[in-house]
Design a protein around this motif. Structure first.
Motif, mmCIF file in Angstrom:
data_model
loop_
_atom_site.group_PDB
_atom_site.id
_atom_site.type_symbol
_atom_site.label_atom_id
_atom_site.label_comp_id
_atom_site.label_asym_id
_atom_site.label_seq_id
_atom_site.Cartn_x
_atom_site.Cartn_y
_atom_site.Cartn_z
ATOM 1 N N MET A 1 0.841 -1.183 0.000
ATOM 2 C CA MET A 1 0.000 0.000 0.000
ATOM 3 C C MET A 1 0.883 1.243 0.000
ATOM 4 S SD MET A 1 -2.798 1.105 2.852
ATOM 5 C CE MET A 1 -3.367 -0.566 2.967
ATOM 6 N N ARG A 2 0.603 2.185 -0.863
ATOM 7 C CA ARG A 2 1.433 3.382 -0.987
ATOM 8 C C ARG A 2 0.913 4.467 -0.051
ATOM 9 N NH1 ARG A 2 4.322 3.280 -5.852
ATOM 10 N NH2 ARG A 2 4.209 5.532 -6.072
ATOM 11 N N VAL A 3 1.066 4.245 1.254
ATOM 12 C CA VAL A 3 0.456 5.135 2.235
ATOM 13 C C VAL A 3 1.124 6.490 2.268
ATOM 14 C CG1 VAL A 3 -0.010 5.457 4.689
ATOM 15 C CG2 VAL A 3 -0.354 3.246 3.645
ATOM 16 N N ALA A 4 2.399 6.574 1.975
ATOM 17 C CA ALA A 4 3.081 7.869 2.009
ATOM 18 C C ALA A 4 2.390 8.868 1.087
ATOM 19 C CB ALA A 4 4.541 7.709 1.619
ATOM 20 N N THR A 5 1.860 8.380 -0.032
ATOM 21 C CA THR A 5 1.153 9.246 -0.970
ATOM 22 C C THR A 5 -0.084 9.853 -0.342
ATOM 23 O OG1 THR A 5 1.874 7.738 -2.707
ATOM 24 C CG2 THR A 5 0.174 9.329 -3.307
ATOM 25 N N LEU A 6 -0.670 9.131 0.623
ATOM 26 C CA LEU A 6 -1.911 9.583 1.226
ATOM 27 C C LEU A 6 -1.719 10.809 2.107
ATOM 28 C CD1 LEU A 6 -3.419 6.186 2.373
ATOM 29 C CD2 LEU A 6 -4.020 7.512 0.359
ATOM 30 N N VAL A 7 -0.507 11.020 2.594
ATOM 31 C CA VAL A 7 -0.303 12.104 3.548
ATOM 32 C C VAL A 7 -0.723 13.436 2.946
ATOM 33 C CG1 VAL A 7 1.386 13.356 4.917
ATOM 34 C CG2 VAL A 7 1.522 10.860 4.727
ATOM 35 N N GLY A 8 -0.314 13.693 1.717
ATOM 36 C CA GLY A 8 -0.704 14.929 1.062
ATOM 37 C C GLY A 8 -2.181 14.991 0.788
ATOM 38 N N ALA A 9 -2.824 13.844 0.619
ATOM 39 C CA ALA A 9 -4.247 13.810 0.292
ATOM 40 C C ALA A 9 -5.136 13.911 1.517
ATOM 41 C CB ALA A 9 -4.574 12.515 -0.463
ATOM 42 N N THR A 10 -4.562 13.734 2.712
ATOM 43 C CA THR A 10 -5.390 13.690 3.908
ATOM 44 C C THR A 10 -5.124 14.829 4.873
ATOM 45 O OG1 THR A 10 -3.768 12.232 4.969
ATOM 46 C CG2 THR A 10 -5.623 11.178 3.850
ATOM 47 N N VAL A 11 -4.342 15.806 4.460
ATOM 48 C CA VAL A 11 -4.009 16.881 5.395
ATOM 49 C C VAL A 11 -5.231 17.686 5.809
ATOM 50 C CG1 VAL A 11 -1.627 17.149 4.666
ATOM 51 C CG2 VAL A 11 -3.405 18.385 3.440
ATOM 52 N N ALA A 12 -6.302 17.644 5.045
ATOM 53 C CA ALA A 12 -7.498 18.405 5.400
ATOM 54 C C ALA A 12 -8.409 17.634 6.350
ATOM 55 C CB ALA A 12 -8.280 18.768 4.139
ATOM 56 N N GLY A 17 -0.440 15.858 13.442
ATOM 57 C CA GLY A 17 0.426 16.685 12.629
ATOM 58 C C GLY A 17 0.911 15.916 11.423
ATOM 59 N N HIS A 18 1.435 16.627 10.428
ATOM 60 C CA HIS A 18 1.802 16.022 9.147
ATOM 61 C C HIS A 18 2.788 14.871 9.315
ATOM 62 C CE1 HIS A 18 3.377 15.716 5.057
ATOM 63 N NE2 HIS A 18 2.283 16.354 4.668
ATOM 64 N N SER A 19 3.876 15.105 10.049
ATOM 65 C CA SER A 19 4.899 14.073 10.226
ATOM 66 C C SER A 19 4.365 12.909 11.048
ATOM 67 C CB SER A 19 6.132 14.673 10.899
ATOM 68 O OG SER A 19 7.098 13.680 11.137
ATOM 69 N N ASP A 23 3.816 8.824 9.973
ATOM 70 C CA ASP A 23 4.321 7.681 10.743
ATOM 71 C C ASP A 23 3.185 6.761 11.161
ATOM 72 O OD1 ASP A 23 6.852 8.726 10.514
ATOM 73 O OD2 ASP A 23 6.874 9.615 12.526
ATOM 74 N N THR A 24 2.071 7.349 11.578
ATOM 75 C CA THR A 24 0.937 6.553 12.034
ATOM 76 C C THR A 24 0.318 5.761 10.889
ATOM 77 O OG1 THR A 24 0.460 8.197 13.738
ATOM 78 C CG2 THR A 24 -1.292 6.650 13.212
ATOM 79 N N LEU A 25 0.144 6.416 9.748
ATOM 80 C CA LEU A 25 -0.402 5.735 8.579
ATOM 81 C C LEU A 25 0.498 4.598 8.130
ATOM 82 C CD1 LEU A 25 -1.601 8.840 6.544
ATOM 83 C CD2 LEU A 25 -3.075 7.013 7.370
ATOM 84 N N GLU A 26 1.789 4.841 8.110
ATOM 85 C CA GLU A 26 2.741 3.807 7.693
ATOM 86 C C GLU A 26 2.696 2.616 8.649
ATOM 87 O OE1 GLU A 26 4.306 3.484 5.019
ATOM 88 O OE2 GLU A 26 4.620 5.453 4.136
ATOM 89 N N ALA A 27 2.597 2.903 9.951
ATOM 90 C CA ALA A 27 2.548 1.825 10.934
ATOM 91 C C ALA A 27 1.285 0.981 10.771
ATOM 92 C CB ALA A 27 2.622 2.405 12.349
ATOM 93 N N ASP A 80 -6.852 6.244 11.334
ATOM 94 C CA ASP A 80 -5.806 7.157 11.796
ATOM 95 C C ASP A 80 -6.090 8.635 11.562
ATOM 96 O OD1 ASP A 80 -4.263 5.054 12.727
ATOM 97 O OD2 ASP A 80 -3.175 4.813 10.838
ATOM 98 N N CYS A 81 -7.046 8.955 10.715
ATOM 99 C CA CYS A 81 -7.280 10.355 10.354
ATOM 100 C C CYS A 81 -8.671 10.864 10.730
ATOM 101 C CB CYS A 81 -7.073 10.556 8.851
ATOM 102 S SG CYS A 81 -5.407 10.155 8.293
ATOM 103 N N TYR A 82 -9.502 10.012 11.298
ATOM 104 C CA TYR A 82 -10.860 10.420 11.663
ATOM 105 C C TYR A 82 -11.091 10.234 13.160
ATOM 106 C CZ TYR A 82 -12.493 10.960 6.852
ATOM 107 O OH TYR A 82 -12.684 11.397 5.562
ATOM 108 N N LYS A 83 -11.925 11.090 13.719
ATOM 109 C CA LYS A 83 -12.274 10.986 15.121
ATOM 110 C C LYS A 83 -13.234 9.818 15.342
ATOM 111 C CE LYS A 83 -11.731 15.962 15.848
ATOM 112 N NZ LYS A 83 -12.399 17.240 16.201
#
Length: 204
Positions: A1-12, A17-19, A23-27, A80-83
């Protein structure tokens, strides 16, 4: 899974925090790959999300959402990105989808034929539009609408599903390289490039 790509897509999205998010998505992605199991969904929920996403982006002349494993991306991003309330609303939406399928056809969503699946999705979309309209009326202060303030600005299940499906697909390798035009090492930035008739949009 190319999760690193998602970081830019999920910042909103509601997230860390971004970093830390990266790390959380990758884990979580690594955990999913290592165990072969979803990190948030049950196995049945994971399969249902794959089938729902595939109705939104089916296989045509390019592979669809299921081929791109969009369900895996949704599983990780939702965790990892939703409450918690948003996660629960999504899972409640999956339960409601199965109930709608059973009530209408006596089968689970995954057992339906394509036409039946589309009908269920249309009902989910209509429910989402009605919910948004009701929330808008509540925000406008119309007295006939009684919605608690905390629930006046929530995203309906179908809207979450559609947004996550599109994000997951077009940031996947299949979506970026087959559904879109892709350049691995782009040159200069052009803010407005005319497209030829029938040309795919550019991956970013």
């Amino acid at each position: 899974m190319r999760v690193a790509t998602l970081v830019g897509a999920t910042v909103a999205l509601p997230a860390l925090g971004h970093s830390a998010m990266a790390d959380t998505l990758e884990a979580s992605a690594a955990q999913r790959v290592a165990t072969g199991k979803p990190v948030l969904f049950t196995a049945d929920q994971d399969a249902l999300v794959a089938d729902l996403a595939d109705v939104i982006i089916p296989t045509t002349n390019t592979p669809g959402a299921k081929a791109a494993k969009v369900n895996e991306i949704i599983d990780v991003v939702l965790k990892d990105c939703y409450k918690k309330p948003d996660q629960q609303r999504f899972i409640d939406g999956l339960t409601q989808t199965q109930k709608m399928s059973q009530d209408a056809y006596g089968k689970t969503f995954s057992q339906l034929d394509n036409a039946q699946r589309i009908e269920i999705m249309k009902k989910l979309e209509a429910d989402a539009k009605a919910q948004k309209a009701e929330m808008a009326r509540a925000v406008a202060g119309q007295q006939d609408v009684q919605i608690p303030a905390a629930k006046r600005n929530v995203t309906p299940f179908f809207s979450m599903l559609k947004d996550l499906t599109l994000m997951g697909y077009f940031t996947s390798e299949i979506g970026a390289t087959q559904a879109l035009e892709y350049v691995a090492i782009p040159g200069r930035y052009d803010g407005c490039v005319p497209l030829k008739p029938g040309q795919k949009a550019w991956a970013i």
